[in-house]
Write a protein that holds these residues in place. Sequence first.
Motif, PDB file in Angstrom:
ATOM      1  N   LEU A  99      98.196  44.486  56.127  1.00  0.00           N
ATOM      2  CA  LEU A  99      98.724  45.135  57.316  1.00  0.00           C
ATOM      3  C   LEU A  99      97.919  44.737  58.542  1.00  0.00           C
ATOM      4  O   LEU A  99      96.729  44.442  58.458  1.00  0.00           O
TER       5      LEU A  99
ATOM      6  N   SER B 161      96.237  42.660  67.711  1.00  0.00           N
ATOM      7  CA  SER B 161      96.669  42.122  66.422  1.00  0.00           C
ATOM      8  C   SER B 161      95.597  41.229  65.824  1.00  0.00           C
ATOM      9  O   SER B 161      94.917  40.482  66.539  1.00  0.00           O
TER      10      SER B 161
ATOM     11  N   SER C 228     101.480  47.729  60.773  1.00  0.00           N
ATOM     12  CA  SER C 228     102.666  46.935  60.444  1.00  0.00           C
ATOM     13  C   SER C 228     102.292  45.790  59.505  1.00  0.00           C
ATOM     14  O   SER C 228     101.139  45.344  59.468  1.00  0.00           O
TER      15      SER C 228
END
Length: 525
Positions: free
Chosen positions: A72, A239, A77
Motif C-alpha cells: 500500500l 506517495s 491505497s
Amino acid sequence: MNKKLICTAPLAIVAALGLYACGGNEVTKPDISSVKNIVVIYAENRSFDNLYGKFPGANGLQNVTAASAKQLDRDGSVMATLPPIWNGLTQTGVTPAVTQAMTANLPNSPFAIDDPNGFNVPFTQTTRDLWHRFYENQMQIDGGKNDKFAAWADSGGLVMGYYNLNADKLPLWKIAQQYTLADNFFMGAFGGSFLNHQWLVCACTPVYPNADTSPAAGSISAVNPDGVSLQVASNSPASAISGPPKFVKSGNLTPDFFAVNTMQPPYQPSGNKPASGGDTTLADPSNATTLPAQTQQNIGDLLNNAGVSWAWYGGAWGAALSAAQSGTSGVIYGANMSAPNFQPHHQPFNYFAGYAPGTTNRSTHLLDGGLAGSEFIKAIDAGTLPQVAFYKPQGNLNEHAGYTDVQSGDQHIADVIAHLQKSPQWNNMVVIVTYDENGGFWDHVAPPKGDRWGPGSRIPAIIVSPLAKKGFVDHTQYDTTSILRFITRRYALPTLPGLTARDKGLTANGNPSMGDLTNALDIVH
C-alpha cells in the motif's frame, strides 16, 4: 546394536542411529542435561522470505497470494507498481550494475533479485542497504498486515526482493535440511542491529537517563500519540512512488529516553573517538551518539552467578581494539568501516558497566574471535569452548546488505559449523544460527503482538546439533529471546525481567508464550 553397546556408545553415534542412552532397563531419550555446550552464531539483516522463502516444508512464498503481498501507499491505497529502488539495486561500478532507472515500474509483488530473466544479480554480489529502524519497522509491519514495507522504506521496491536459493547454492540451506529450520522465529525487537543485540543478551532496551538535558537531546524522536509511528514532515512526498519518506525527527531515542536506534558503546572499540585528552579506553561522552554505560542485568551476569563458563567472541575484536588504541583513522570511527570490517554496535556487552575496561569480567568474557573467526575456530578445534559461547562474525562475513553479500557470510558460518562438528565437544553441543533482524526486507508472516519493543519481523534460525531433530521444520513460535530461554532452562537460571514482560504482552494479546527451542531437539521434555 545391542543394549549394552547403545548404553556405552558416544552420544553422536547413538543419535545418528536414532537410538538413545539407556536408563534403567529401557532405552530412553536424553534430557536437556545432555547439552554441555551452547553456541550462538549471530548473522545480520535477512528476513526469512529473503533467504528461505523457497525452503521445502516451510511457511514460505508458496503461501503468499497476489493480494496478500500487495504493498500500500502512504495513504492506504494499493500502489500500481512498486517504487523504484532509490539509488539503484547494486553498488556503482560493479557488474551487473542495476541503476535506479532500471528498477522503475516493478510489479507490486515479491521478486527474485537473482532472477536470470530479471535483474540477474547473484547472491554473491552486494546490494544496497535498507532502512531497518525501530519506528519505521513498526510502520512497515502495519499492525501485522506487512503491507507498507515499500511505503516507509528508503530503498523503494527493494524491500520485496528475495533470492531463489536451494541446497546447491546456499551452504546453510543444506545444513538446515540436515537439522532443524525454525520458520516461525521473529527478531526480538523492532528495528535494527543495535537494539536486537541488546535483546539477545538482556531482553532489555537500553536507557539514556535525562536525555533531554544531555548531548543526545537532538536525537529524541518525534512520535505520534499512537507511540508506534513517526510524525511525517510537511515536505515528505505524499506517495512512495515519488520518493522516500521524510520525518520530523527519526532519532535514536524514544520520547521517554530509551535508546532504540544505533548508539555507540561507551568503551573502546566504539564508533566514537575518546574525548580529546581523555581516557583512551572510553568513547567521548559528549558525543550525541555515545550511550552511557548500562546497568541492567544480562545473561552474562546470570551465568557468572551460577558458575557457568561463557564468552562473547567478537570477530576482528582484537584488531579493532588495537586500532582504537592506536587511533588509526578510518578503521573504527565513522560509519564506513574498513580493514577490519567491524561494527562496534554489534558488541552488546561493551555497553555494560559490569564489563568495562579493566574489569575481570571483560578480560574473561569479551574475547577476540580473530580475523575471519580464527581465534574462535582455534578454541573450537581445541575443544576449549566455554559452556555458552556467542560468536559475532566480522562485517564482511555477516551477510549485511550494503557492505557485504549473502554468500561470503553464509559460507563462513558453514565453515565454522564444519569445525564445530569435528570438535571434541560436538557430541553434547547445540548450535543456534540466526540473524539479528530483517535488514528492512519484507516477510509475509505477521509477527505476534507482544510488548512495546517487539517481536519484530520473521528471520531465519537453524538449530544444529546431534540432539536436533533431523530434516525438521519447526513451526513453534520463537523469537530472539528464545535463545535466552534455552540457556536459562538448561542451566536453571533466574528469568530475566524482559522475558516475563514479553510473555505477559503476548498473552494479553491472545498469543502463546515464546518457545525455548527445546521442540527442535529430540530430547525428553
